[in-house]
Write a protein that holds these residues in place. Sequence first.
Motif, PDB file in Angstrom:
ATOM      1  N   LYS A 221      -1.984  -4.160  13.265  1.00  0.00           N
ATOM      2  CA  LYS A 221      -2.551  -3.515  11.843  1.00  0.00           C
ATOM      3  C   LYS A 221      -1.590  -2.085  11.989  1.00  0.00           C
ATOM      4  O   LYS A 221      -0.793  -1.866  10.927  1.00  0.00           O
ATOM      5  CB  LYS A 221      -3.950  -3.272  11.746  1.00  0.00           C
ATOM      6  CG  LYS A 221      -4.688  -4.512  11.635  1.00  0.00           C
ATOM      7  CD  LYS A 221      -6.135  -4.053  11.428  1.00  0.00           C
ATOM      8  CE  LYS A 221      -6.983  -5.143  11.424  1.00  0.00           C
ATOM      9  NZ  LYS A 221      -8.361  -5.150  11.282  1.00  0.00           N
ATOM     10  N   LYS A 222      -1.588  -1.343  13.069  1.00  0.00           N
ATOM     11  CA  LYS A 222      -0.866  -0.173  13.056  1.00  0.00           C
ATOM     12  C   LYS A 222       0.368  -0.577  12.985  1.00  0.00           C
ATOM     13  O   LYS A 222       1.402   0.377  12.463  1.00  0.00           O
ATOM     14  CB  LYS A 222      -1.290   0.614  14.643  1.00  0.00           C
ATOM     15  CG  LYS A 222      -2.774   0.985  14.816  1.00  0.00           C
ATOM     16  CD  LYS A 222      -2.969   1.631  15.770  1.00  0.00           C
ATOM     17  CE  LYS A 222      -4.607   2.002  15.875  1.00  0.00           C
ATOM     18  NZ  LYS A 222      -4.989   2.673  17.062  1.00  0.00           N
TER      19      LYS A 222
ATOM     20  N   GLU B 125      -5.781  -4.589  16.070  1.00  0.00           N
ATOM     21  CA  GLU B 125      -5.514  -3.223  15.553  1.00  0.00           C
ATOM     22  C   GLU B 125      -4.252  -2.854  16.051  1.00  0.00           C
ATOM     23  O   GLU B 125      -3.420  -2.203  15.140  1.00  0.00           O
ATOM     24  CB  GLU B 125      -6.601  -2.131  16.592  1.00  0.00           C
ATOM     25  CG  GLU B 125      -8.025  -2.458  15.932  1.00  0.00           C
ATOM     26  CD  GLU B 125      -8.081  -2.211  14.797  1.00  0.00           C
ATOM     27  OE1 GLU B 125      -7.483  -1.082  14.055  1.00  0.00           O
ATOM     28  OE2 GLU B 125      -8.940  -2.762  13.841  1.00  0.00           O
TER      29      GLU B 125
ATOM     30  N   LEU C 149      -5.368  -2.812   5.312  1.00  0.00           N
ATOM     31  CA  LEU C 149      -5.541  -3.633   6.451  1.00  0.00           C
ATOM     32  C   LEU C 149      -6.865  -3.534   7.309  1.00  0.00           C
ATOM     33  O   LEU C 149      -6.791  -4.426   8.291  1.00  0.00           O
ATOM     34  CB  LEU C 149      -4.188  -3.531   7.238  1.00  0.00           C
ATOM     35  CG  LEU C 149      -3.083  -4.267   6.599  1.00  0.00           C
ATOM     36  CD1 LEU C 149      -1.856  -3.669   7.659  1.00  0.00           C
ATOM     37  CD2 LEU C 149      -2.894  -5.502   6.440  1.00  0.00           C
ATOM     38  N   SER C 150      -7.327  -2.461   7.001  1.00  0.00           N
ATOM     39  CA  SER C 150      -8.625  -2.219   8.047  1.00  0.00           C
ATOM     40  C   SER C 150      -9.738  -3.381   7.598  1.00  0.00           C
ATOM     41  O   SER C 150     -10.482  -3.757   8.910  1.00  0.00           O
ATOM     42  CB  SER C 150      -9.146  -0.668   7.439  1.00  0.00           C
ATOM     43  OG  SER C 150      -9.542  -0.784   6.285  1.00  0.00           O
ATOM     44  N   ARG C 151      -9.567  -3.941   6.416  1.00  0.00           N
ATOM     45  CA  ARG C 151     -10.524  -5.243   6.156  1.00  0.00           C
ATOM     46  C   ARG C 151     -10.092  -6.256   5.554  1.00  0.00           C
ATOM     47  O   ARG C 151     -10.379  -7.424   5.686  1.00  0.00           O
ATOM     48  CB  ARG C 151     -11.500  -4.280   5.094  1.00  0.00           C
ATOM     49  CG  ARG C 151     -12.359  -3.485   5.882  1.00  0.00           C
ATOM     50  CD  ARG C 151     -13.786  -3.144   4.730  1.00  0.00           C
ATOM     51  NE  ARG C 151     -14.599  -4.610   4.553  1.00  0.00           N
ATOM     52  CZ  ARG C 151     -15.148  -4.566   3.333  1.00  0.00           C
ATOM     53  NH1 ARG C 151     -15.153  -3.691   2.467  1.00  0.00           N
ATOM     54  NH2 ARG C 151     -15.993  -5.510   3.754  1.00  0.00           N
ATOM     55  N   SER C 152      -8.674  -6.023   5.244  1.00  0.00           N
ATOM     56  CA  SER C 152      -8.212  -7.397   4.634  1.00  0.00           C
ATOM     57  C   SER C 152      -6.965  -7.724   5.329  1.00  0.00           C
ATOM     58  O   SER C 152      -6.136  -6.953   5.829  1.00  0.00           O
ATOM     59  CB  SER C 152      -7.881  -7.196   2.960  1.00  0.00           C
ATOM     60  OG  SER C 152      -9.173  -6.567   2.319  1.00  0.00           O
ATOM     61  N   SER C 153      -6.425  -8.938   5.093  1.00  0.00           N
ATOM     62  CA  SER C 153      -5.252  -9.422   5.545  1.00  0.00           C
ATOM     63  C   SER C 153      -4.406 -10.505   4.521  1.00  0.00           C
ATOM     64  O   SER C 153      -3.665 -11.021   4.848  1.00  0.00           O
ATOM     65  CB  SER C 153      -5.485 -10.244   6.790  1.00  0.00           C
ATOM     66  OG  SER C 153      -6.200 -11.325   6.763  1.00  0.00           O
TER      67      SER C 153
ATOM     68  N   THR D  39      -8.614 -13.311  13.216  1.00  0.00           N
ATOM     69  CA  THR D  39      -8.687 -11.893  13.357  1.00  0.00           C
ATOM     70  C   THR D  39      -7.323 -11.210  13.235  1.00  0.00           C
ATOM     71  O   THR D  39      -6.385 -11.895  13.921  1.00  0.00           O
ATOM     72  CB  THR D  39      -9.642 -11.159  14.375  1.00  0.00           C
ATOM     73  OG1 THR D  39      -9.032 -11.559  15.550  1.00  0.00           O
ATOM     74  CG2 THR D  39     -10.915 -11.408  14.192  1.00  0.00           C
TER      75      THR D  39
ATOM     76  N   GLN E 140       0.767  -1.063   0.118  1.00  0.00           N
ATOM     77  CA  GLN E 140       0.045  -0.146  -0.191  1.00  0.00           C
ATOM     78  C   GLN E 140       0.981   1.238  -0.055  1.00  0.00           C
ATOM     79  O   GLN E 140       0.525   2.228  -0.701  1.00  0.00           O
ATOM     80  CB  GLN E 140      -0.846   0.079   1.196  1.00  0.00           C
ATOM     81  CG  GLN E 140      -1.729   1.384   1.240  1.00  0.00           C
ATOM     82  CD  GLN E 140      -2.683   1.347   2.460  1.00  0.00           C
ATOM     83  OE1 GLN E 140      -3.302   0.262   3.025  1.00  0.00           O
ATOM     84  NE2 GLN E 140      -2.811   2.451   3.138  1.00  0.00           N
TER      85      GLN E 140
ATOM     86  N   GLU F 226      -9.495   4.323   3.575  1.00  0.00           N
ATOM     87  CA  GLU F 226      -9.115   3.537   4.566  1.00  0.00           C
ATOM     88  C   GLU F 226      -7.918   2.720   4.260  1.00  0.00           C
ATOM     89  O   GLU F 226      -7.721   2.463   3.031  1.00  0.00           O
ATOM     90  CB  GLU F 226     -10.137   2.668   5.189  1.00  0.00           C
ATOM     91  CG  GLU F 226     -10.793   1.603   4.528  1.00  0.00           C
ATOM     92  CD  GLU F 226     -11.857   0.822   5.268  1.00  0.00           C
ATOM     93  OE1 GLU F 226     -12.402   1.434   6.255  1.00  0.00           O
ATOM     94  OE2 GLU F 226     -12.478   0.069   4.359  1.00  0.00           O
ATOM     95  N   ASP F 227      -7.218   2.251   5.199  1.00  0.00           N
ATOM     96  CA  ASP F 227      -6.000   1.386   4.812  1.00  0.00           C
ATOM     97  C   ASP F 227      -6.546   0.061   4.559  1.00  0.00           C
ATOM     98  O   ASP F 227      -7.587  -0.371   4.773  1.00  0.00           O
ATOM     99  CB  ASP F 227      -5.056   1.295   6.095  1.00  0.00           C
ATOM    100  CG  ASP F 227      -4.373   2.457   6.587  1.00  0.00           C
ATOM    101  OD1 ASP F 227      -3.977   3.247   5.468  1.00  0.00           O
ATOM    102  OD2 ASP F 227      -4.141   2.590   7.533  1.00  0.00           O
TER     103      ASP F 227
END
Length: 587
Positions: free
Chosen positions: A518-519, A515, A389-393, A512, A377, A386-387
Amino acid sequence: VVMTANLLFEYAFEVDPKCCSTDSFVLYFPALVITDGPQDKSGLADEVGSEDDLYNEFRSSSNRFGHPGGGGEQLAINELISDGSVCAEALWDHVTMDDQELGFKAGDVIEVVDATNKEWWWGRVLDSEGWFPASFVRLRVNQDEPMEEYLAHLDGASEGGGASMGGPLGPGLPCKEQMRANVINEIMSTERDYIKHLKDICEGYIKQCRKRTDMFTEEQLRTIFGNIDELYRFQKKFLKALEKKFNKDHPHLSEIGSCFLEHQTNFQIYSEYCNNHPNACVQLSKLMKIKKYVFFFEACRLLQKMIDISLDGFLLTPVQKICKYPLQLAELLKYTNPQHRDYKDVEAALNAMKNVARLINERKRRLENIDKIAQWQSSIEDWEGEDILSRSSDLIFSGDLTKISQPQGKGQQRMFFLFDHQLVFCKKDLLRRDILYYKGRLDMDQMQVVDVEDGKDKDFNVSVKNALKLCSPGGEEVHLLCAKKPEQKQRWLRAFADEREQVQHDLESGFTITEVQKKQAMLNASKSHPTGKPKAVTRPYYDFLLRQKHPTLPTSLPQQQVIMLAEPKRKTSNFWHNIGRLTPFKK
């Protein structure tokens, strides 16, 4: 041992004469025994050696602070290879997308050509050659007869010449029952040894480390030891359950399969430990460069009377253990008659433990991928919203498609990236083909995939070939995409199906990404791309490996090989393979 530990403590703690009382040592190390009478420390120092000599001895000792295995073993293997007498049997599937690596299935026989490197060997299967991880195979020196052939040989022997498979193998039990008893005994023995290892780590290392707040922080200890104390508590309960089902007088009659079934969900706590293990190795490696930590850990080992293995060796044990369960259960099932009361439970337990290992392996792969996705990204220009990673991995598939827009029916060449939950499309730079500009994304949770026949499309009023549509349930939003070749279209259709399957699997398994993770991934990615410099997608490792004229040893060893032994559910991630298409000037 006591005198050596005593000397190590002095080095490790930089003991001040004011705090050299017996009470001080007992406070930190209650297991330490103080000998009667004065000690001649000068003589002891001469015997053991200077501080630098002692430190160098610890650092250079491969059996203490290195990994098992040495050059002698490798030389012996290569001598056998030179005689043409070494083959290896694949224990697990090795899936690879790299032409320089050798792919094979579990059970395949591999001719070992070169075993000079301890981690990667060069081998041959039929007409294919390549590198493969040494830990994925077991050697079959001199073509020893497998147990199955041996049993078949016994079964086919004449009545006067030998015993049949159902007959006694010497005094005692029939052959198959004796083999089952041996496997049961091995499971019980290894489980008891494992409990002792975990106890030694918790009481020999963690307990002592927590007393040294001047040397360790709680964050450091959490990184080094992970949740190993939680593993210890669970494994004690599991061993008790095994002991209840274990028949000491007749081990072959033991029914232990149900124990694994009852505790299969508890084994998932190994996922956290395995994911943390690489960080533990990094943290421990930093500390082992400092003398006082080397002496401290060695003193802990001596006082706990632990075997002569380094701490990193002990910390690897849980990773190896969770992968050994499927192997043990597979061996147990092989020697369990279908009529045995434990047969169905063992069969179900084997599948359950394989699933546990797959889940751990999948979670580890996904956690490793979020760093790559964050870096991807950060390489995209003009990112909006949004990033990722907010929804995908996970990146499932990527490639070029022509996007046809309404109402003119104009086609635009775009690069599409299919993640779980969303599809991102970008535009390539006209001059720098490795630079991408963000153009939009689609919510795959709100889209249906429709296969479009070749010909004129009524919605867009254009003639299409190799096309598919993405439509919202109500039909308000429709996107027409065209591939260059029919096989590319079929690959995209499979990818969209895989995306929906993975989303459902994540929902069922409860997977999951936190957060915090992700950050941290986005923070690491931002540091890797300083402002003011052009951003570009990094060329993957095996993109240039494929260009080599001669076989080249992989530069990075297989990370957590023992985890990969657990037959991963899905093939290796296509992430870097797909990103490799963005390599500049690639034909």
